[in-house]
Scaffold this motif. Sequence first.
Motif, PDB file in Angstrom:
ATOM      1  N   ALA A  79       0.835  -1.199   0.000  1.00  0.00           N
ATOM      2  CA  ALA A  79       0.000   0.000   0.000  1.00  0.00           C
ATOM      3  C   ALA A  79       0.873   1.254   0.000  1.00  0.00           C
ATOM      4  N   GLU A  80       1.997   1.192   0.711  1.00  0.00           N
ATOM      5  CA  GLU A  80       2.911   2.340   0.781  1.00  0.00           C
ATOM      6  C   GLU A  80       3.476   2.658  -0.610  1.00  0.00           C
ATOM      7  N   LEU A  81       3.871   1.618  -1.328  1.00  0.00           N
ATOM      8  CA  LEU A  81       4.416   1.844  -2.667  1.00  0.00           C
ATOM      9  C   LEU A  81       3.344   2.317  -3.638  1.00  0.00           C
ATOM     10  N   ALA A  82       2.161   1.766  -3.499  1.00  0.00           N
ATOM     11  CA  ALA A  82       1.065   2.192  -4.368  1.00  0.00           C
ATOM     12  C   ALA A  82       0.773   3.676  -4.146  1.00  0.00           C
ATOM     13  N   LYS A  83       0.881   4.108  -2.889  1.00  0.00           N
ATOM     14  CA  LYS A  83       0.639   5.512  -2.554  1.00  0.00           C
ATOM     15  C   LYS A  83       1.666   6.420  -3.250  1.00  0.00           C
TER      16      LYS A  83
ATOM     17  N   HIS B  90      -6.919   5.800  -4.818  1.00  0.00           N
ATOM     18  CA  HIS B  90      -7.569   6.717  -3.879  1.00  0.00           C
ATOM     19  C   HIS B  90      -8.828   6.088  -3.272  1.00  0.00           C
ATOM     20  N   HIS B  91      -9.489   5.236  -4.031  1.00  0.00           N
ATOM     21  CA  HIS B  91     -10.602   4.483  -3.436  1.00  0.00           C
ATOM     22  C   HIS B  91     -10.078   3.569  -2.327  1.00  0.00           C
ATOM     23  N   PHE B  92      -8.979   2.914  -2.631  1.00  0.00           N
ATOM     24  CA  PHE B  92      -8.358   2.064  -1.605  1.00  0.00           C
ATOM     25  C   PHE B  92      -8.073   2.880  -0.338  1.00  0.00           C
ATOM     26  N   GLU B  93      -7.514   4.072  -0.515  1.00  0.00           N
ATOM     27  CA  GLU B  93      -7.189   4.916   0.645  1.00  0.00           C
ATOM     28  C   GLU B  93      -8.424   5.224   1.489  1.00  0.00           C
ATOM     29  N   ARG B  94      -9.533   5.511   0.807  1.00  0.00           N
ATOM     30  CA  ARG B  94     -10.755   5.832   1.558  1.00  0.00           C
ATOM     31  C   ARG B  94     -11.232   4.635   2.359  1.00  0.00           C
TER      32      ARG B  94
END
Lengths: 257, 257
Positions: A79-83, B90-94
């Motif tokens: 998730a960190e890399l995807a960010k 960004h959907h994942f982040e939410r």
Amino acid sequence: MRFMTTSDKPENATGGESAADDTAEVTGIAAQDWDRASADPQYRAAVVDLLGALAYGELAAFERLAEDAKLAPTLVDKAELAKMAAAEFHHFERLAGRLTEIGEEPTRAMEPFVDALDGFHKQTAPSDWLEGLVKAYVGDSIASDFYREVAAHLDSDTRGLVLAVLDDTGHAGFAVEKVRAAIDEDPRVGGRLALWARRLMGEALSQSQRVVADRDALSTMLVGGVADGFDLAEVGRMFSRITEAHTKRMAALGLAA
Amino acid sequence: MRFMTTSDKPENATGGESAADDTAEVTGIAAQDWDRASADPQYRAAVVDLLGALAYGELAAFERLAEDAKLAPTLVDKAELAKMAAAEFHHFERLAGRLTEIGEEPTRAMEPFVDALDGFHKQTAPSDWLEGLVKAYVGDSIASDFYREVAAHLDSDTRGLVLAVLDDTGHAGFAVEKVRAAIDEDPRVGGRLALWARRLMGEALSQSQRVVADRDALSTMLVGGVADGFDLAEVGRMFSRITEAHTKRMAALGLAA
């Protein structure tokens, strides 16, 4: 034309055709905004090249980070890399948007740099998670140093944009932490990654030379001289500064550069 | 407990333990907010499962789109796919943010769904750009239909979030346009892609069954009954609706489903 070179000698930065009559304290192109600076077609062409190279660099960085995310050992790392990848994409969007704004087709501006950047990534495909992290860290840092040096030569509008998209995406801290932990756990990892970092630096330099040889307007701007030919001493100093910063970063990471 | 099933029969939607005393017009869980609905531990577990599955689905979609971007025939297509990938991120982040907000570790909520989703993507790696587009289109559409059906069973807060992250990322229109153009150019492409879409649907169903068999709380919520056992008729109708919608989409794309 001569662009302002480094911040420690602004008094020498004027001269050449378009900036000769500008005697303000910050002088040369750096004292101008885009509307004024871009009246010079050679400057305009150089900026389009620069934004195109930077835009494709961000798009390629997006792909590389997304690819590395697949190697991530945990979901948190993934998730960190995807960010970070998403952040690089938004930088790409800003650069492409700016190219459109100044009436240039982003795709056409990027195309001259596709081969060099793809070539770099192809020659340096990481074989595991740590190599991917070191590559991202080394690559981002060198690119960032380079663009910061170049930014000093730019008109105020372009400079603002370039510095904004170089804003830290959080990658450096993340990579340093993970790599140091891995070396602490198994010191032999450090030797392997040091070799890897040297290979990355070599490949980056060789691809840069290819770009510089191909793109006249860009390389002319980089070395800060047009009418007088290339100021090779200055470009040499720039490469020295970038290489020194690289060496320091590698030492901080626990790697001999 | 019985959750509201479909919008055409809200009057039957009450009953069970926690919602029995709620006789408002919209009734059952759908009439409650998260604070009230989550007092039921089984409902809470089901929502955590659902958000975890959806979050990992978005993260996997991000990776898949970033991967497909590498197959893009032009820089414009590449940038378009990268944009969609960033939107999925960004959907994942939410979703991950929401899990944290309700006191759940996003990673732990996602983990039960990693194997099924990775399995699906591994079994259906597209061999070219068009297969990638069809996969993204079919996959997104089925997932979107499914979550919209499920949304009707959810408390108002969770429902709002789920519907928000299902917002079109622009993928459908893009994929349809490209695929139709390719079929127009060479009708044989249509036959190959129709087979591919059937394989995708089959693999999606088989991985869904695996998840449903593994996750009690989630599957119980999906079929809308706890105390009375599974309402298999309702889940059957849901799958029929999803399959019909898929068939219609394939026809619109010029493919026999």
